[in-house]
Write an enzyme that holds these catalytic residues in place. Sequence first.
Site, short mmCIF file in Angstrom:
data_model
loop_
_atom_site.label_atom_id
_atom_site.label_comp_id
_atom_site.label_asym_id
_atom_site.label_seq_id
_atom_site.Cartn_x
_atom_site.Cartn_y
_atom_site.Cartn_z
N ALA A 155 0.83 -1.20 0.00
CA ALA A 155 0.00 0.00 0.00
C ALA A 155 0.87 1.26 0.00
O ALA A 155 1.84 1.34 -0.75
CB ALA A 155 -0.96 -0.03 1.17
N CYS A 156 0.55 2.23 0.85
CA CYS A 156 1.25 3.51 0.81
C CYS A 156 2.72 3.41 1.20
O CYS A 156 3.50 4.32 0.93
CB CYS A 156 0.55 4.51 1.73
N SER A 157 3.12 2.31 1.82
CA SER A 157 4.51 2.13 2.21
C SER A 157 5.31 1.34 1.18
O SER A 157 6.45 0.97 1.44
CB SER A 157 4.60 1.42 3.56
N SER A 158 4.75 1.10 0.02
CA SER A 158 5.43 0.27 -0.97
C SER A 158 6.81 0.80 -1.34
O SER A 158 7.74 0.02 -1.54
CB SER A 158 4.56 0.15 -2.22
#
Length: 373
Positions: A155-158
Amino acid sequence: MHNVVISGTGLYTPANSISNDELVASFNAYVQQFNADNAEAIARGEVEALSESSTGFIEKASGIKSRFVIDKDGILDPQRMVPRIPERSNDEWGILCEMAVGAAKEALQRAGKTVADIDGVIVACSNLQRAYPAVAIEVQAALGIDGWGYDMNVACSSATFGIQAAANAIATGQARAILMVNPEICTGHLNFRDRDSHFIFGDAATAVIIERADLASSKHQFDVVGTKLLTQFSNNIRNNFGFLNRAAEEGIGARDKLFVQEGRKVFKDVCPMVAELIAAHLAENQLNVADVKRFWLHQANLNMNLLIARKLLGRDAEPHEAPVILDTYANTSSAGSVIALHKHQDDLPAGSLGVLSSFGAGYSIGSVILRKR
């Protein structure tokens, strides 16, 4: 073991931008039509009337003023409110590949590298347009890179997770240099008819070249001092769209097949977790928070970033200490913190310490400590 640097970053920005005023006008037109069409049911209490949105509400809730998008007309059409992205034949490069290549070319140029120098490609993003073949392998082919490629999703931490994967491969001698790209069409999974979230996302792609320090020649180098990752399961940010939907017809088209979140719970849970992770990561590397000249934080919500910086510094951050790009880009998921890094790095003098940090669904949190060469 090899020392590792980030030697180049790149950014692809779509041509179209939507202001808050434009988005609100479209949303309110939909609300007015919905309430008119359902007036009798609303009067009987069988249907709940929808409330209009406003520019003031959006900016207070998020700090977002506009967002770049792949398709503007489809989003702003009150009868559609979904980006219109035509399918391409299997003989054409996909749209995520196209975006990734655009960002990659700038990253390669800033790193002073050619495709012959790259041994691997990692596509790390929130939403992949298909299960296989991997978009990373498609990007590899489009650029003419020999080696390997794979997709990953945190998700946003990819992006921060992708940087750690690349740094580890380089440190152990499995690759000389790796291209890590984050193509994000976040508007594709956004419910533009949900007042609480219709303004959150935009589209963009970023790219990072990670390579062996002894092979780097760029003027834009950062030593990767360390990486630290954390995940903790939570349903407070979720998207249930997937290949199994066709096996459960009752769920097709349901609200949870798009982005859904419990925003207040996310804010309360994630902010302290991020501040604690960054502080612990710095301490593990014998570094003080006061030594950090810049925090390139995930660009989801201005209030979250202000609070995280305040928890870390013990005071409000100066604008240059935690630069903001979400006012013009909105939340671009994994690309957000890298956009901040890309746009706010060249002014730092050699030796400056910075932290690239991401946080989002999962929950997933990443911290990358960087030192300007």
